[in-house]
Design an enzyme around this catalytic site. Structure first.
Site, short mmCIF file in Angstrom:
data_model
loop_
_atom_site.label_atom_id
_atom_site.label_comp_id
_atom_site.label_asym_id
_atom_site.label_seq_id
_atom_site.Cartn_x
_atom_site.Cartn_y
_atom_site.Cartn_z
N HIS A 72 -60.58 -36.80 58.81
CA HIS A 72 -60.98 -36.69 60.21
C HIS A 72 -59.82 -36.14 61.01
O HIS A 72 -58.67 -36.49 60.77
CB HIS A 72 -61.43 -38.04 60.79
CG HIS A 72 -60.48 -39.16 60.56
ND1 HIS A 72 -60.36 -39.80 59.34
CD2 HIS A 72 -59.59 -39.78 61.38
CE1 HIS A 72 -59.45 -40.75 59.41
NE2 HIS A 72 -58.95 -40.76 60.66
N GLU B 210 -56.35 -44.94 58.37
CA GLU B 210 -57.16 -46.16 58.21
C GLU B 210 -58.46 -45.89 57.46
O GLU B 210 -58.88 -46.70 56.65
CB GLU B 210 -57.56 -46.71 59.59
CG GLU B 210 -56.53 -47.56 60.28
CD GLU B 210 -57.00 -47.92 61.68
OE1 GLU B 210 -58.22 -48.01 61.90
OE2 GLU B 210 -56.13 -48.07 62.55
N VAL B 211 -59.10 -44.80 57.82
CA VAL B 211 -60.42 -44.51 57.25
C VAL B 211 -60.28 -43.38 56.23
O VAL B 211 -59.86 -42.28 56.58
CB VAL B 211 -61.42 -44.11 58.36
CG1 VAL B 211 -62.80 -43.85 57.75
CG2 VAL B 211 -61.50 -45.19 59.44
N HIS C 1 -58.35 -36.12 64.79
CA HIS C 1 -58.43 -36.69 66.13
C HIS C 1 -58.20 -35.56 67.13
O HIS C 1 -57.23 -34.79 66.99
CB HIS C 1 -57.30 -37.71 66.36
CG HIS C 1 -57.32 -38.90 65.46
ND1 HIS C 1 -57.68 -40.15 65.89
CD2 HIS C 1 -56.97 -39.04 64.15
CE1 HIS C 1 -57.57 -41.02 64.88
NE2 HIS C 1 -57.12 -40.37 63.82
N ASP D 270 -64.32 -41.60 69.41
CA ASP D 270 -63.60 -42.67 68.74
C ASP D 270 -63.98 -44.01 69.38
O ASP D 270 -64.07 -44.11 70.61
CB ASP D 270 -62.09 -42.44 68.83
CG ASP D 270 -61.31 -43.32 67.86
OD1 ASP D 270 -60.73 -42.76 66.91
OD2 ASP D 270 -61.28 -44.55 68.06
N ILE D 271 -64.15 -45.02 68.57
CA ILE D 271 -64.58 -46.33 69.07
C ILE D 271 -63.47 -47.01 69.89
O ILE D 271 -63.74 -47.88 70.72
CB ILE D 271 -65.02 -47.23 67.89
CG1 ILE D 271 -65.99 -48.30 68.34
CG2 ILE D 271 -63.83 -47.82 67.14
CD1 ILE D 271 -66.69 -49.01 67.19
N ASN E 237 -54.24 -37.79 60.12
CA ASN E 237 -53.45 -38.71 59.31
C ASN E 237 -53.90 -38.61 57.86
O ASN E 237 -55.11 -38.57 57.58
CB ASN E 237 -53.62 -40.14 59.82
CG ASN E 237 -52.99 -40.34 61.18
OD1 ASN E 237 -51.90 -39.85 61.44
ND2 ASN E 237 -53.69 -41.03 62.08
P1 5GP Z 1 -56.96 -43.05 61.27
O1 5GP Z 1 -55.94 -44.12 61.53
O2 5GP Z 1 -57.67 -43.24 59.95
O3 5GP Z 1 -56.40 -41.67 61.45
O4 5GP Z 1 -58.03 -43.19 62.41
C1 5GP Z 1 -59.23 -43.89 62.30
C2 5GP Z 1 -59.91 -43.86 63.64
O5 5GP Z 1 -61.25 -44.25 63.45
C3 5GP Z 1 -59.31 -44.82 64.67
O6 5GP Z 1 -58.91 -44.09 65.82
C4 5GP Z 1 -60.43 -45.80 64.97
O7 5GP Z 1 -60.49 -46.19 66.31
C5 5GP Z 1 -61.68 -45.02 64.55
N1 5GP Z 1 -62.77 -45.85 64.10
C6 5GP Z 1 -62.70 -46.86 63.19
N2 5GP Z 1 -63.92 -47.39 62.99
C7 5GP Z 1 -64.78 -46.68 63.77
C8 5GP Z 1 -66.19 -46.76 63.97
O8 5GP Z 1 -66.92 -47.58 63.41
N3 5GP Z 1 -66.72 -45.87 64.85
C9 5GP Z 1 -65.97 -44.93 65.50
N4 5GP Z 1 -66.60 -44.11 66.34
N5 5GP Z 1 -64.63 -44.84 65.32
C10 5GP Z 1 -64.05 -45.70 64.47
#
Ligand code: 5GP
Length: 119
Positions: A104, A99-100, A106, A33-34, A91
């Site tokens: 995915h 968010e994405v 975590h 994760d970034i 999520n």
């Molecule tokens: P969500 O809130 O969708 O469950 O989690 C999205 C995750 O994607 C976050 O933990 C965020 O840090 C990670 N993330 C967002 N953009 C990028 C990216 O460009 N590269 C990587 N490796 N992780 C990302």
């Protein structure tokens, strides 16, 4: 809603955006994760275009589903958190603050993680 082919994880899968790969096979990609929330914070994504777990559960092949679960086992072994413990979070949609819009999981570990929900 249609799958957004321009989401950031779709771009990572196409190699348009770099990532730090932890594990990869025909069905999944696991990468760091970034913005890590724990010493270990890996994201595992299916290579297929699924927005969330609901879609994946409905449409993915048995092989893809098996690979997704097996990837969790592979990652926790690679990261050596299989014995100390870890948390998996998926999520899904608005209430979860996803968010994405590409499924995915975590994988978090490497320290005591605290309460499951903060609010
Ligand atoms: P969500 O809130 O969708 O469950 O989690 C999205 C995750 O994607 C976050 O933990 C965020 O840090 C990670 N993330 C967002 N953009 C990028 C990216 O460009 N590269 C990587 N490796 N992780 C990302």
């Amino acid at each position: 809603m249609a799958y957004d082919r321009e989401n950031i994880f779709a771009k990572i899968l196409r190699g348009e955006i770099p990532c730090e790969i932890v594990h990869e096979d025909d069905h999944v990609l696991a990468f760091e994760d970034i913005n890590p929330q724990a010493p270990v914070h890996v994201l595992i994504i299916p290579k297929g275009a699924y927005e969330n777990m609901t879609e994946f559960a409905k449409k993915a092949s048995a092989e893809a589903k098996t690979a997704f679960i097996e990837a969790v086992g592979t990652v926790v072994n690679l990261k050596r958190i299989d014995k100390t413990g870890y948390r998996t979070i998926i999520n899904n949609g608005e209430d979860s603050l996803q968010e994405v819009p590409h499924l995915h999981v975590h994988v978090l570990g490497g320290r005591r993680l605290g309460a499951l929900l903060s609010t």
